[in-house]
Design an enzyme around this catalytic site. Structure first.
Site: not given
Lengths: 381, 381
Positions: B267, B320
């Site tokens: 991320h 996700e």
């Protein structure tokens, strides 16, 4: 007023990207597309040439010009699935602005065209997408407008260039060549204008790798804001409110003394006369007529009163004033002034989307949290 | 890589606004809405409570909660003019993603609602606009999806809360309460997440004074970008590609050695484990089942291989991966993962639009022109 990082509020003047599309030199009253003066392009070239310049990076030669026209003209015809939905889109916008209906229609068109993410599409594909979306916008504007007033859309005229064809699709008859050329010059002057909010919006959206349609739809939303693209019709509303030349001085004086903002005057970037205004004034005066003479008189009055009441501010006429006057003189209805602006600006947005995609980096700034300090325990419900 | 002004490319980390909506503390693996931990809110509150927190600035008491539900639930029912057009919008998106169809539908809805510019609307009116748009989004997603697969839309269930009603509108039957709660917790975790590209897009558009619908439509465009909101289904695609647990190690190793990006890991902001991932993993494991067990095993393998091949990078599972696993386990089809994300994120976008409107300043940065020097004379056509 600055942010915590010492940046000017609204990022005014903060350079966030490099561009080869064009620039505005506010102090000099000059702006350009690629390496050419935008005003000179409007004086000497067609809309299609300038479109080619923005999209392909250079002015076309004779062969390129013909090939470009051959590619672009068929794309003005809307896909049947989009055309079929326009009555409903026009009707749903009953209380909304034509720009909202246009936004919906462009979003539908982009979906129908099946545009791929800018992240995955190469430059040739993206140029094709840009051509398709741009070519369709005047058709969408004209069709939605006619439907809204209960008339059938007029199909594009295969022999007319963009501006003439736009007027043709609005009114169903071939326009006066002087009107077509005046609208063409207006369109050329508004293709791009620095890193304004809608252009920046298009680039932020494109930076996520989204498709060109998503970027254009977002940019149209930004353009619908009154602080950005919303004022040309208001300048004309002012002419209506004033009514007759003899009332101009008193009306303007009262408005300025009341502290009202006079629409069509002053600009965030230009410290001299807006070069677009100068060109459009000349175009309006060539078109002539009583209404243009009245506008010229009101302009002079406004400038006099502003110079008297706000000395040293150097407030000049901006693009909106004569843009409205020219469009009005050429038979473009007032509610289409901002959509018409969109029809040219989409060329600039697309050029910026292509540029963003060619050397992309996600645009994702930060904010400073200034609320009560977290974490505070979540109370029981 | 920096811009000419010494700003990081993509404005990463550059503070461009103050906010009271929330923030992300990447180093700590912590994020919050207002002054509350988002994870704690997901553990202890309903989606409606968090929606109220974002929209009204505080968690509701019992009376506020009931009043808020009474206001919001009827707004889930679509205006007839919008509902009528959904088959065409769903069909036009045949080659496009469901998110493109949703963008068109929201644009149509906003026009139909006749939202006024944020510049002219007061805070109460804007909160009303936000409620109307947000309440309708799950209905639009479900209706478009059903229409696309040839089935009639299911009208909202007046007795069900947002998440349960969403599942009900998708499948036409009342959902397992465990699924409804899992989806609700997913929705809560994705309401807001700092100043990401779609949130910034919404604020740029709102800064022009445009209506809330224009801002949300633009933000949806940004979210459709693969670099922003497009990956949850790809993490699941990876599970499919791996197929069976025994193939996980070899598959992942090959992919990492080939230099592929493994979807669902790493991320831009978090240097620790993504706190959303931790919560969603727990939710997935409570839901149980073979597929969740497989996902957990693949996750472990990916983390092992990444730690081995990219030591010191501290690459962790991001939102996700388990977002996809949870939605899949609850019966949300893969092509709706990103639209479902939109259904919650629209709450955050609206809160940011309201905040922007409450102390507005046009966001208009600058670019540096780096093309050939102008003006060069425009050659004759």
């Amino acid at each position: 007023m600055t942010t915590v990082d010492g940046l000017p509020a609204g990022l005014q003047g903060v350079v966030v990207a490099d561009t080869r599309v064009g620039d505005v030199r506010g102090e000099e009253g000059f702006y350009h597309y690629r390496q050419y003066s935008a005003v000179e392009l409007a004086e000497r070239r067609t809309f299609e040439d300038v479109w080619h310049l923005l999209l392909e990076g250079e002015l076309p030669g004779a062969a390129d010009r013909a090939a470009f026209a051959d590619r672009a003209r068929p794309l003005r015809t809307l896909p049947p699935a989009v055309l079929r939905e326009l009555p409903a889109i026009a009707a749903a916008g009953e209380r909304a602005s034509p720009l909202d209906a246009l936004r919906t229609a462009v979003s539908l068109l982009a979906a129908d065209l099946g545009l791929r993410p800018t992240l995955d599409a190469g430059p040739d594909e993206l140029r094709g997408d840009a051509l398709r979306v741009t070519a369709a916008v005047p058709t969408l504007i004209a069709a939605l407008w006619r439907l809204r007033s209960g008339r059938e859309p007029v199909a594009p005229h295969p022999a007319l260039a963009t501006a003439a064809n736009y007027l043709y699709m609005l009114h169903g008859e071939e326009p006066d060549p002087a009107h077509a050329r005046a609208v063409e010059q207006y369109l050329i002057t508004t293709v791009d204008h620095g890193f304004n909010s809608s252009t920046f919006t298009a680039r932020v959206i494109a930076s996520t790798g989204a498709d060109l349609g998503a970027a254009v739809v977002g940019a149209m939303g930004a353009l619908s804001g009154p602080l950005h693209g919303g004022a040309p019709s208001r300048a004309l509303d002012m002419l209506d409110a004033i009514g007759t030349p003899d009332r101009a001085a008193a009306w303007v004086r009262t408005a300025v003394e009341r502290g009202d903002r006079i629409m069509g005057f002053g600009h965030r970037v230009y410290r001299t006369e807006d070069p677009r205004s100068r060109l459009l004034r000349g175009i309006a005066q060539e078109l002539g007529g009583e209404r243009v003479a009245f506008a010229t008189e009101v302009e002079r009055t406004v400038l006099d009163v502003l110079a008297e009441h706000k000395p040293g501010r150097g407030l000049s006429t901006n693009v909106e004033f004569y843009a409205g006057v020219v469009m009005d003189a050429c038979g473009i209805p007032r509610e289409l002034f901002t959509p018409t602006f969109t029809a040219s600006r989409v060329v600039g947005w697309c050029a910026h989307v292509l540029e963003q995609a060619s050397a992309n980096r996600l645009i994702r700034p930060a904010a400073r949290y200034v609320g009560p300090p977290p974490p505070q325990p979540v109370p029981a419900a």
